[in-house]
Design a protein around this motif. Structure first.
Motif, short mmCIF file in Angstrom:
data_model
loop_
_atom_site.label_atom_id
_atom_site.label_comp_id
_atom_site.label_asym_id
_atom_site.label_seq_id
_atom_site.Cartn_x
_atom_site.Cartn_y
_atom_site.Cartn_z
N PHE A 56 7.06 -8.80 -11.39
CA PHE A 56 7.47 -9.99 -11.32
C PHE A 56 8.36 -10.11 -10.08
CE2 PHE A 56 6.03 -11.31 -15.33
CZ PHE A 56 6.11 -12.75 -15.45
N LYS A 57 9.31 -9.27 -9.76
CA LYS A 57 10.14 -9.26 -8.54
C LYS A 57 9.19 -8.93 -7.29
CE LYS A 57 14.24 -7.31 -6.44
NZ LYS A 57 15.16 -6.29 -6.73
N ALA A 58 8.22 -8.28 -7.48
CA ALA A 58 7.42 -7.69 -6.21
C ALA A 58 6.68 -9.15 -5.94
CB ALA A 58 6.63 -6.66 -6.48
N TYR A 59 6.32 -9.85 -6.69
CA TYR A 59 5.64 -11.12 -6.42
C TYR A 59 6.55 -12.18 -6.28
CZ TYR A 59 1.08 -8.87 -6.56
OH TYR A 59 -0.20 -7.94 -6.34
N GLN A 60 7.73 -12.06 -6.42
CA GLN A 60 8.65 -13.25 -6.41
C GLN A 60 8.40 -14.46 -7.26
OE1 GLN A 60 8.96 -14.44 -2.18
NE2 GLN A 60 9.46 -12.54 -1.51
N MET A 61 8.00 -13.67 -8.49
CA MET A 61 7.79 -14.66 -9.79
C MET A 61 9.15 -14.71 -10.74
SD MET A 61 4.10 -13.15 -10.80
CE MET A 61 4.11 -13.81 -12.48
N HIS A 62 9.41 -15.87 -11.22
CA HIS A 62 10.51 -16.08 -12.12
C HIS A 62 10.31 -15.43 -13.44
CE1 HIS A 62 13.66 -17.76 -14.52
NE2 HIS A 62 12.84 -18.10 -15.30
N TYR A 63 11.22 -14.39 -13.63
CA TYR A 63 10.86 -13.44 -15.06
C TYR A 63 11.67 -14.20 -16.03
CZ TYR A 63 10.98 -9.45 -18.29
OH TYR A 63 10.72 -8.94 -19.25
N PRO A 64 10.87 -14.63 -17.21
CA PRO A 64 11.30 -15.42 -18.21
C PRO A 64 12.39 -14.65 -19.15
CG PRO A 64 9.09 -15.16 -18.50
CD PRO A 64 9.36 -14.46 -17.12
N ASP A 65 12.86 -13.59 -18.87
CA ASP A 65 13.42 -12.66 -19.82
C ASP A 65 12.94 -12.44 -21.11
OD1 ASP A 65 15.68 -11.01 -20.04
OD2 ASP A 65 17.00 -12.51 -20.77
N TYR A 66 11.64 -11.89 -21.21
CA TYR A 66 11.13 -11.93 -22.41
C TYR A 66 11.76 -10.77 -23.46
CZ TYR A 66 6.89 -13.37 -20.17
OH TYR A 66 5.98 -14.29 -19.24
N PRO A 67 12.06 -11.30 -24.66
CA PRO A 67 12.69 -10.31 -25.59
C PRO A 67 11.58 -9.06 -25.95
CG PRO A 67 11.84 -12.24 -26.82
CD PRO A 67 11.53 -12.51 -25.41
N PHE A 68 12.31 -7.90 -25.91
CA PHE A 68 11.34 -6.68 -25.97
C PHE A 68 12.10 -5.84 -26.92
CE2 PHE A 68 9.18 -6.61 -21.87
CZ PHE A 68 8.07 -5.62 -22.21
N TYR A 69 11.10 -5.14 -27.78
CA TYR A 69 11.35 -4.05 -28.95
C TYR A 69 10.80 -3.03 -28.42
CZ TYR A 69 13.13 -8.13 -31.15
OH TYR A 69 13.87 -9.16 -31.53
N ASP A 70 11.36 -1.96 -28.84
CA ASP A 70 10.83 -0.44 -28.69
C ASP A 70 10.67 0.29 -30.04
OD1 ASP A 70 10.13 1.86 -27.61
OD2 ASP A 70 12.54 2.14 -26.45
N THR A 71 9.25 0.76 -29.97
CA THR A 71 8.94 1.43 -31.25
C THR A 71 9.10 2.92 -31.00
OG1 THR A 71 6.53 1.94 -30.21
CG2 THR A 71 6.97 -0.17 -31.77
N LEU A 72 9.23 3.47 -29.83
CA LEU A 72 9.85 4.56 -29.73
C LEU A 72 11.11 4.87 -30.05
CD1 LEU A 72 9.68 7.57 -28.33
CD2 LEU A 72 10.37 6.71 -26.46
N CYS A 73 12.36 4.00 -29.78
CA CYS A 73 13.56 4.28 -30.38
C CYS A 73 13.64 4.15 -31.78
CB CYS A 73 14.30 3.05 -29.65
SG CYS A 73 16.10 3.10 -30.01
N VAL A 74 12.76 3.05 -32.43
CA VAL A 74 12.73 2.89 -33.76
C VAL A 74 12.18 4.18 -34.50
CG1 VAL A 74 12.23 1.53 -35.74
CG2 VAL A 74 13.17 0.68 -33.78
N SER A 75 11.13 4.65 -33.98
CA SER A 75 10.28 6.00 -34.54
C SER A 75 11.39 7.17 -34.74
CB SER A 75 9.22 6.16 -33.69
OG SER A 75 9.22 6.80 -32.51
N ARG A 76 12.16 7.20 -33.71
CA ARG A 76 13.19 8.37 -33.93
C ARG A 76 14.01 8.38 -35.20
NH1 ARG A 76 13.92 8.14 -27.59
NH2 ARG A 76 12.42 9.73 -26.89
N ARG A 77 14.16 7.11 -35.27
CA ARG A 77 15.26 6.95 -36.77
C ARG A 77 14.36 7.22 -37.95
NH1 ARG A 77 17.43 2.53 -33.64
NH2 ARG A 77 16.43 1.06 -35.07
N VAL A 78 13.18 6.46 -38.01
CA VAL A 78 12.26 6.15 -39.14
C VAL A 78 11.59 7.74 -39.35
CG1 VAL A 78 10.28 5.25 -40.03
CG2 VAL A 78 11.89 3.80 -38.86
N PHE A 79 11.24 8.47 -38.33
CA PHE A 79 10.45 9.69 -38.48
C PHE A 79 11.40 11.03 -37.89
CE2 PHE A 79 7.08 6.45 -38.08
CZ PHE A 79 6.75 6.58 -39.50
N PRO A 80 12.42 11.11 -38.19
CA PRO A 80 13.21 12.31 -37.49
C PRO A 80 12.70 13.54 -37.73
CG PRO A 80 14.36 11.55 -39.48
CD PRO A 80 13.09 10.80 -39.44
#
Length: 163
Positions: A100-124
């Motif tokens: 987005f920055k490289a093309y000088q586009m407005h970034y709409p601040d998408y909400p992001f979730y991470d399955t990697l982070c959660v998987s470490r807690r769920v599947f230790p």
């Protein structure tokens, strides 16, 4: 989480803005209802040998591909109002912000979730928390690893199980 868009990028080189493919899987009411895949002409437009070893893409694949802004025009209506989910969010979110920055586009601040982070807690107990390992723990066999759409689909399966 019942509604989201799982997203995965592959890059041509070590620059986060060098996205060369994107895969997106749309989940509504916990069901996969749509998907999207596109090659993208990367910026900067060169391939690092190691990146090509991972995903198999080269300039031959993407020289005639659309640039990111054209691809994103197709993606935006698909993901409107949905949070994004990625396995290793810092990488995929970093790619999205960088391009987005490289093309000088407005970034709409998408909400992001991470399955990697959660998987470490769920599947230790897992030996590692790589995408294919976590997908298997969720009952999904990942074929064609490092193809952006295949990885996005695996991420969607994981997210439906653990988010």
């Amino acid at each position: 989480m019942r509604n989201f868009a799982a997203i995965d990028f592959e890059t041509a080189n070590y620059s986060r803005s060098s996205v060369c493919s994107v895969g997106i899987v749309i989940v509504r009411d916990s069901e996969i209802v749509d998907n999207f895949y596109s090659l993208i002409r990367p910026l900067p437009n060169y391939y690092n040998y190691r990146c090509t070893q991972v995903h198999g893409l080269t300039n031959k694949d993407t020289d005639a591909a659309p640039c990111f802004p054209d691809v994103w025009k197709e993606v935006e209506p698909l993901i409107e109002g949905l949070p994004l989910v990625a396995h290793n969010r810092p990488f995929d979110e970093g790619c999205l912000k960088a391009v987005f920055k490289a093309y000088q586009m407005h970034y709409p601040d998408y909400p992001f979730y991470d399955t990697l982070c959660v998987s470490r807690r769920v599947f230790p107990h897992l030996a590692n928390h790589q995408l294919h390992t976590v997908a298997a723990a969720c009952g999904y066999q990942l074929e064609n690893h490092h193809h952006a759409l295949a990885d996005a689909e695996a991420c969607a399966w994981i997210a439906r199980e653990i988010l």
